[in-house]
Design a protein around this motif. Structure first.
Motif, PDB file in Angstrom:
ATOM      1  N   GLY A  42      49.912  53.280  36.498  1.00 51.37           N
ATOM      2  CA  GLY A  42      50.510  51.993  37.220  1.00 51.37           C
ATOM      3  C   GLY A  42      51.230  51.273  36.261  1.00 51.37           C
ATOM      4  O   GLY A  42      51.852  50.060  36.741  1.00 51.37           O
ATOM      5  N   LYS A  97      47.869  43.114  38.972  1.00 58.49           N
ATOM      6  CA  LYS A  97      47.119  44.006  39.831  1.00 58.49           C
ATOM      7  C   LYS A  97      46.176  42.941  40.568  1.00 58.49           C
ATOM      8  O   LYS A  97      45.666  43.075  41.660  1.00 58.49           O
ATOM      9  CB  LYS A  97      46.273  45.129  39.239  1.00 58.49           C
ATOM     10  N   SER A  98      45.317  42.125  39.953  1.00 60.73           N
ATOM     11  CA  SER A  98      44.345  41.208  40.283  1.00 60.73           C
ATOM     12  C   SER A  98      44.961  40.189  41.125  1.00 60.73           C
ATOM     13  O   SER A  98      44.214  40.027  42.143  1.00 60.73           O
ATOM     14  CB  SER A  98      43.840  40.443  38.981  1.00 60.73           C
ATOM     15  N   ASN A  99      46.068  39.780  41.089  1.00 64.02           N
ATOM     16  CA  ASN A  99      46.672  38.767  41.774  1.00 64.02           C
ATOM     17  C   ASN A  99      47.457  39.387  43.125  1.00 64.02           C
ATOM     18  O   ASN A  99      46.928  38.842  44.255  1.00 64.02           O
ATOM     19  CB  ASN A  99      47.968  38.222  41.278  1.00 64.02           C
ATOM     20  N   THR A 100      47.958  40.527  43.158  1.00 61.87           N
ATOM     21  CA  THR A 100      48.437  41.292  44.319  1.00 61.87           C
ATOM     22  C   THR A 100      47.350  41.916  45.263  1.00 61.87           C
ATOM     23  O   THR A 100      47.570  42.016  46.460  1.00 61.87           O
ATOM     24  CB  THR A 100      49.326  42.242  44.045  1.00 61.87           C
ATOM     25  N   GLN A 101      46.291  42.310  44.543  1.00 63.33           N
ATOM     26  CA  GLN A 101      45.282  43.068  45.394  1.00 63.33           C
ATOM     27  C   GLN A 101      44.154  42.315  45.459  1.00 63.33           C
ATOM     28  O   GLN A 101      42.959  42.688  45.917  1.00 63.33           O
ATOM     29  CB  GLN A 101      44.905  44.344  44.692  1.00 63.33           C
ATOM     30  N   ASP A 102      44.034  41.009  45.093  1.00 66.39           N
ATOM     31  CA  ASP A 102      43.039  39.950  45.144  1.00 66.39           C
ATOM     32  C   ASP A 102      41.601  40.513  44.696  1.00 66.39           C
ATOM     33  O   ASP A 102      40.684  40.779  45.265  1.00 66.39           O
ATOM     34  CB  ASP A 102      42.822  39.577  46.534  1.00 66.39           C
ATOM     35  N   ILE A 103      41.741  41.331  43.505  1.00 64.97           N
ATOM     36  CA  ILE A 103      40.457  41.632  42.721  1.00 64.97           C
ATOM     37  C   ILE A 103      40.414  40.964  41.506  1.00 64.97           C
ATOM     38  O   ILE A 103      41.117  40.673  40.663  1.00 64.97           O
ATOM     39  CB  ILE A 103      40.645  43.287  42.192  1.00 64.97           C
ATOM     40  N   LEU A 108      38.316  44.517  36.232  1.00 64.22           N
ATOM     41  CA  LEU A 108      39.404  45.450  35.797  1.00 64.22           C
ATOM     42  C   LEU A 108      39.335  45.463  34.424  1.00 64.22           C
ATOM     43  O   LEU A 108      40.074  46.296  33.792  1.00 64.22           O
ATOM     44  CB  LEU A 108      40.850  45.069  36.403  1.00 64.22           C
TER      45      LEU A 108
END
Length: 151
Positions: A42, A97-103, A108
């Motif tokens: 990704g 990825k953390s911000n957009t997928q709320d992880i 990660l």
């Protein structure tokens, strides 16, 4: 079958009408398609430059052995792959990825370490080849929308 239909649109474009322009709607769709294209891990280690400025396209035409399409088209998209990959690229991707997928970013970290280890296994030449392949995936993904005409 829908996938096959999407592939059937392809054909070589020999000429562009200089007076026809890509609409903002179609350009936004092309941008989104590039953004959503597949890439290893990704990471998307490439840039896509959309060049509409006629002076810049004229210079690119000269540097590209003179194909008329570069200046006749209303814009061109130039894909460039990264030649160096750094931990910052991985960290920026993980933050997104953390911000957009709320992880939580902490969840990660292992994935980031894995990517860094796999990338560091590659020689300089292998890395350039790998990033070029990722860029080629993005280049091959966009499909003109229904009713889109280039010529």
């Amino acid at each position: 079958m829908h996938f096959i239909k999407n592939l059937e649109w392809r054909y070589a474009i020999k000429l562009f009408y200089p007076n026809k322009k890509v609409s903002e709607t179609h350009l936004n769709l092309i941008k989104e398609t590039i953004q959503l294209s597949a890439s290893s891990y990704g990471l998307q280690l490439y840039k896509a430059f959309i060049i509409a400025n006629p002076d810049i396209r004229a210079k690119l035409k000269s540097a590209s052995w003179g194909p008329q399409q570069i200046t006749d088209a209303s814009l061109i998209i130039v894909f460039c792959s990264y030649t160096d990959v750094h931990r910052k690229h991985i960290d920026d991707f993980l933050t997104l990825k953390s911000n957009t997928q709320d992880i939580p970013l902490s969840e990660l970290e292992g994935y980031g370490d894995f990517m860094e280890a796999k990338i560091n296994e590659k020689s300089e030449q292998e890395l350039k080849h790998w990033t070029a392949k990722q860029t080629y995936l993005a280049f091959g993904t966009p499909k003109p929308p229904s009713g889109f005409s280039c010529f």
